[in-house]
Design a protein around this motif. Structure first.
Motif, PDB file in Angstrom:
ATOM      1  N   THR A   1      25.760  20.255 -20.444  1.00 28.04           N
ATOM      2  CA  THR A   1      24.681  20.210 -21.443  1.00 28.04           C
ATOM      3  C   THR A   1      23.322  20.417 -20.785  1.00 28.04           C
ATOM      4  O   THR A   1      22.473  21.161 -21.289  1.00 28.04           O
ATOM      5  N   TYR A   2      23.110  19.746 -19.642  1.00 27.57           N
ATOM      6  CA  TYR A   2      21.862  19.893 -18.883  1.00 27.57           C
ATOM      7  C   TYR A   2      21.634  21.358 -18.510  1.00 27.57           C
ATOM      8  O   TYR A   2      20.519  21.884 -18.663  1.00 27.57           O
ATOM      9  N   LEU A   3      22.678  22.036 -18.054  1.00 24.60           N
ATOM     10  CA  LEU A   3      22.568  23.426 -17.634  1.00 24.60           C
ATOM     11  C   LEU A   3      22.190  24.325 -18.805  1.00 24.60           C
ATOM     12  O   LEU A   3      21.287  25.173 -18.698  1.00 24.60           O
ATOM     13  N   THR A   4      22.836  24.142 -19.939  1.00 21.93           N
ATOM     14  CA  THR A   4      22.554  24.970 -21.117  1.00 21.93           C
ATOM     15  C   THR A   4      21.119  24.791 -21.598  1.00 21.93           C
ATOM     16  O   THR A   4      20.406  25.770 -21.877  1.00 21.93           O
ATOM     17  N   ILE A   5      20.665  23.532 -21.676  1.00 25.64           N
ATOM     18  CA  ILE A   5      19.313  23.254 -22.165  1.00 25.64           C
ATOM     19  C   ILE A   5      18.261  23.827 -21.219  1.00 25.64           C
ATOM     20  O   ILE A   5      17.303  24.488 -21.652  1.00 25.64           O
ATOM     21  N   THR A   6      18.428  23.587 -19.931  1.00 25.44           N
ATOM     22  CA  THR A   6      17.418  24.048 -18.974  1.00 25.44           C
ATOM     23  C   THR A   6      17.376  25.567 -18.878  1.00 25.44           C
ATOM     24  O   THR A   6      16.303  26.154 -18.727  1.00 25.44           O
ATOM     25  N   VAL A   7      18.524  26.220 -18.987  1.00 27.05           N
ATOM     26  CA  VAL A   7      18.554  27.687 -18.934  1.00 27.05           C
ATOM     27  C   VAL A   7      17.843  28.278 -20.151  1.00 27.05           C
ATOM     28  O   VAL A   7      17.026  29.207 -20.022  1.00 27.05           O
ATOM     29  N   CYS A   8      18.137  27.759 -21.347  1.00 24.99           N
ATOM     30  CA  CYS A   8      17.488  28.264 -22.569  1.00 24.99           C
ATOM     31  C   CYS A   8      15.976  28.046 -22.519  1.00 24.99           C
ATOM     32  O   CYS A   8      15.189  28.946 -22.866  1.00 24.99           O
TER      33      CYS A   8
END
Length: 451
Positions: A413-420
């Motif tokens: 979840t952290y990866l998806t949010i930070t990438v977006c």
């Protein structure tokens, strides 16, 4: 033959002008070489004193917290810096600042050699204040000395000479960032000691920087010590202070734009860097091994930047314009963010960080410095210190708040949010870069000052 190559690749320098920018490049190489020697030790020592190596218990969050703590501790440091620059001439301020850091490095070397308080004690503890203070010390060196060097350089450069000379300064500077870390990284193993003696060597390099700078000031012709002078704003001889710089920054959208260019880059890259260094702390078992690996990383960043400039990446700006050069960087960083999403592994993050940092140093750095050309002395010496210190460090601290959520959200979840979020920032960054380039070019064409 070398001078002919430099004239073809960087621009048509006069003989004296070429000497001026090569000399400044040599000075910058000592500054960058010192910083990139200290920077791996900043993280490696912090890992040894505070985080611990070979651990996967979540203590790496202290690395994110260190960036937040350093932001607040740098406030009084920059206030003192502002008072110093008010009191001394621009060249004298450089002598004072470099002398201070040289002495402090010697004292840090002695401290870290202590058997109980120093690096020989490998038991990590959150309350070992030396780890936090050391982190802030290196951060302040990277902010203040580099900012003061560029304020001086911008102040003695015209818009045309900056297009030719700034990329050359950066290229020579990257050479120092390659050589010094590689030469010093094996000193601890050769001496059978910790990395503390390397800090003393850094102090010596800073003293050499001071002497070279003094030589430059004494031997450069007076006509080459004059820079761009616009006509819109009357220059005052009042020297800089911290809060005047902040006021200028907050009241001019042009300066806020420069602030955002630096902040956007650091916001995005800090997310990738946090994950990269967290993996380093997990992979390696001691500070010496981590420092060697991070020194290789630093040398690789500077090597890629050096060869990019050597093979003509600066011609993006010379041939296609300042706007293309500034807009090229958010596109490159956006590609790195997408790669991070699909390949979040140590080796891949190593290459992504090397690429992102190298492009920033080779393209973004010289281009951003040119944005200060059509500004007043007060902006160069006041606002630039604020922008360089708190634009970068504030963005790192903000990104670190997001990094602290990694354990709560879970990595996916952290990866998806930070990438977006990072891709959205890169899009905004792209258009801000185009606006600043257009405004800078307009001011230079009209021979005026933006602010």
């Amino acid at each position: 033959m070398v001078s002919r190559f430099l004239r073809i690749w960087f621009g048509n320098f006069s003989a004296e002008e070429l000497r001026k920018y090569i000399f400044l490049g040599v000075i910058f190489s000592f500054i960058i070489g010192t910083y990139w020697t200290l920077r791996p030790m900043k993280d490696a020592f912090f890992g040894s004193l505070i985080v611990g190596y070979g651990k996967t218990d979540g203590r790496a969050v202290y690395l994110a917290l260190a960036k937040i703590v350093s932001l607040f501790l740098l406030f009084p440091v920059v206030m003192i810096y502002g008072k110093m620059v008010e009191r001394f001439r621009k060249d004298q301020a450089f002598y004072v600042l470099t002398s201070f850091y040289a002495v402090c490095m010697m004292l840090w070397a002695i401290f870290f050699m202590h058997p109980t308080w120093g690096l020989a004690n490998t038991v990590p503890d959150t309350w070992r204040l030396s780890g936090w203070l050391w982190y802030v010390f290196v951060e302040s060196f990277g902010s203040l000395v580099i900012a003061l060097f560029w304020a001086f350089t911008i102040d003695i450069s015209t818009s045309k000479s900056a297009r030719r000379g700034f990329a050359l300064i950066v290229m020579i500077g990257q050479f120092g960032g390659i050589i010094f870390p590689l030469l010093t990284k094996r000193v601890p193993r050769l001496l059978g000691s910790t990395s503390a003696p390397v800090i003393a060597l850094c102090g010596v390099m800073v003293l050499i920087t001071l002497l070279l700078f003094r030589w430059f000031v004494k031997t450069t012709p007076p006509e080459l010590m004059k820079g761009y002078r616009g006509t819109r704003i009357e220059e005052k001889e009042k020297r800089p202070g911290l809060f005047e710089g902040l006021k200028l920054l907050l009241t001019h959208k042009y300066l806020l734009g420069i602030f955002s260019l630096i902040a956007f880059f650091e916001l995005i890259v800090t997310v990738i860097e946090f994950n990269f260094k967290s993996m380093v702390f997990s992979e390696f078992i001691d500070a010496a091994a981590a420092a060697e690996y991070l020194s290789d990383y630093g040398a690789a960043v500077n090597a890629v930047a050096f060869f990019c400039l050597l093979f003509g990446i600066n011609n993006i700006q010379r041939k296609l314009g300042l706007g293309v050069a500034l807009a090229f960087v958010p596109v490159s960083v956006g590609v790195a963010v997408i790669s991070f999403k699909f390949f979040p592994e140590l080796n891949m993050l190593f290459y992504l960080m090397v690429g992102a940092k190298a492009v920033s140093y080779a393209v973004n750095g010289p281009a951003i410095k040119q944005l200060y050309i059509p500004t007043s002395k007060e902006v160069k010496y006041k606002s630039q210190a604020w922008i360089e210190t708190f634009g970068s460090r504030g963005a790192k601290a903000s990104a670190s708040v997001a990094n602290l959520s990694k354990g709560v959200l879970g990595f996916a979840t952290y990866l998806t949010i930070t990438v977006c979020f990072s891709l959205g920032l890169a899009a905004v960054w792209f258009f801000v870069a185009l606006f600043l380039a257009r405004r800078c070019n307009e001011a230079i064409d009209k021979k005026e000052l933006v602010c």
